[in-house]
Design a protein around this motif. Structure first.
Motif, PDB file in Angstrom:
ATOM      1  N   ASP A  17      50.937  -6.599 -49.064  1.00 37.64           N
ATOM      2  CA  ASP A  17      49.553  -6.186 -48.943  1.00 37.64           C
ATOM      3  C   ASP A  17      48.706  -7.345 -48.008  1.00 37.64           C
ATOM      4  OD1 ASP A  17      50.293  -4.116 -50.153  1.00 37.64           O
ATOM      5  OD2 ASP A  17      49.443  -4.410 -52.095  1.00 37.64           O
ATOM      6  N   GLU A  70      52.429  -7.701 -53.672  1.00 31.73           N
ATOM      7  CA  GLU A  70      51.096  -8.080 -53.222  1.00 31.73           C
ATOM      8  C   GLU A  70      50.867  -9.005 -51.762  1.00 31.73           C
ATOM      9  OE1 GLU A  70      49.937 -10.086 -56.709  1.00 31.73           O
ATOM     10  OE2 GLU A  70      48.642  -8.402 -57.737  1.00 31.73           O
ATOM     11  N   GLN A 108      49.815  -7.181 -44.638  1.00 30.05           N
ATOM     12  CA  GLN A 108      49.066  -6.216 -43.845  1.00 30.05           C
ATOM     13  C   GLN A 108      47.683  -6.328 -43.752  1.00 30.05           C
ATOM     14  OE1 GLN A 108      50.678  -4.008 -42.347  1.00 30.05           O
ATOM     15  NE2 GLN A 108      49.219  -2.636 -41.878  1.00 30.05           N
ATOM     16  N   GLU A 109      47.025  -6.691 -44.762  1.00 31.78           N
ATOM     17  CA  GLU A 109      45.411  -6.916 -44.402  1.00 31.78           C
ATOM     18  C   GLU A 109      45.120  -7.928 -43.454  1.00 31.78           C
ATOM     19  OE1 GLU A 109      41.221  -6.603 -45.064  1.00 31.78           O
ATOM     20  OE2 GLU A 109      42.871  -5.315 -45.763  1.00 31.78           O
TER      21      GLU A 109
END
Length: 320
Positions: free
Chosen positions: A34, A31, A37-38
């Motif tokens: 993620d 997570e 990356q977001e």
């Protein structure tokens, strides 16, 4: 070199600290990756000329992404805890259901810290991690959690109190208990019968929730020899254990990847353990008051983890 390539290089220089921050907020390496990356996708869609301080901008964005993820997680039904505690058999870190890198990272950050952080609400966790672990001023945290700086300070203070807990015994007694429990865990990790017998009272009693035991194993054991043998059989789980306050007394949490699977509650008399209980039933785990034995380190200590710098994500706090 075009503008986007240059921006990507500047982002990669800061990826380690961003991942370290996101991991402490989310407690999951996948997570956290993620979230980082977001953050990159948001940066790539932004006009870099409008960003005065890239480090502060990235920290703010990744924190907002993490807060949204924590709120979404809180809105979902909880995943049951206290089941499928890893045994000694198997190929090492893969037993925990995750990659070796995350096993090592959870160990370095502090399994107990990750477990206790999971007891905080989303806004509390973000405020505590940013201020207490990364030394971000409350004035900068306040807009993220949609509170005033004064209210944000109170939010972090409540979180700090929950993380630190309230010992039920004085400091000297707590230290003695901790020495006994840590000696027990060390012997359990090594499968040392002599070490276990040295800290177990002759008439010691061990009780275990069925969820913590393999099929057919006795839930109640009496006597040092029987308890030591039972501990050796399940000793592989001690690799995931770390001392913590359990209902105000020195105990331990068993937390592969920093996710609570069981807790050990001890009763001690002097230098011996007179009884201990393995709690793995989800309802009982949810009712425990868990807290840290060690003070939380600030950003000046590296990553702010309870056990020193972590492998993997960089320990640097230089977002700028």
């Amino acid at each position: 070199m075009d503008e986007l390539t240059g921006l990507a290089e500047r982002f990669e220089e800061r990826r380690g600290p961003l991942l370290a921050l996101a991991y402490r907020m989310l407690g999951s390496l996948g997570e956290a990756e993620d979230a980082v990356q977001e953050t990159w996708l948001k940066l790539a869609r932004s006009d870099p000329n409008t960003i005065g301080n890239l480090g502060a901008w990235l920290r703010t964005v990744v924190s907002r992404v993490c807060l949204d993820m924590l709120r979404a997680r809180a809105a979902r039904p909880e995943v049951p805890v206290g089941q499928q505690v890893p045994d000694a058999a198997g190929p090492g870190p893969a037993e925990a259901g995750g990659p070796e890198a995350e096993v090592l990272l959870a160990d370095a950050v502090g399994r107990a810290l990750l477990v206790v952080l999971d007891t905080l609400g989303p806004a509390e966790r973000v405020a505590f991690v940013l201020h207490d672990l990364f030394a971000v001023p409350f004035a900068q945290i306040a807009p993220l959690v949609e509170r005033s700086p004064a209210a944000t300070k109170k939010l972090a203070s409540r979180a700090r109190h929950r993380v630190g807990g309230t010992p039920a015994v004085p400091g000297a007694g707590l230290g003695e208990q901790r020495a006994v429990v840590e000696a027990f865990l060390a012997a359990a990790r090594q499968g040392e019968m002599a070490g276990l017998l040295a800290v177990l009272a002759p008439d010691v009693v061990r009780r275990s929730d069925p969820a913590a035991l393999p099929a057919g194993a006795a839930a109640l054991l009496r006597g040092a020899e029987a308890v030591a043998q039972g501990t050796v059989l399940l000793g592989g789980r001690a690799r995931y254990a770390q001392t913590a306050l359990v209902d105000g007394a020195v105990g331990a949490v068993v937390a592969p990847l920093g996710r609570l699977r069981a807790a050990l509650a001890f009763r001690c008399a002097g230098s011996r353990i007179t009884a201990y209980e393995v709690i793995a039933d989800p309802a009982r785990l949810a009712g425990l008051e868990l807290a840290l034995l060690d003070p939380v380190r600030s950003a000046s200590d590296g990553l702010g983890g309870a056990r020193g710098p972590a492998p993997g994500p960089s320990g640097s706090q230089q977002f700028a």
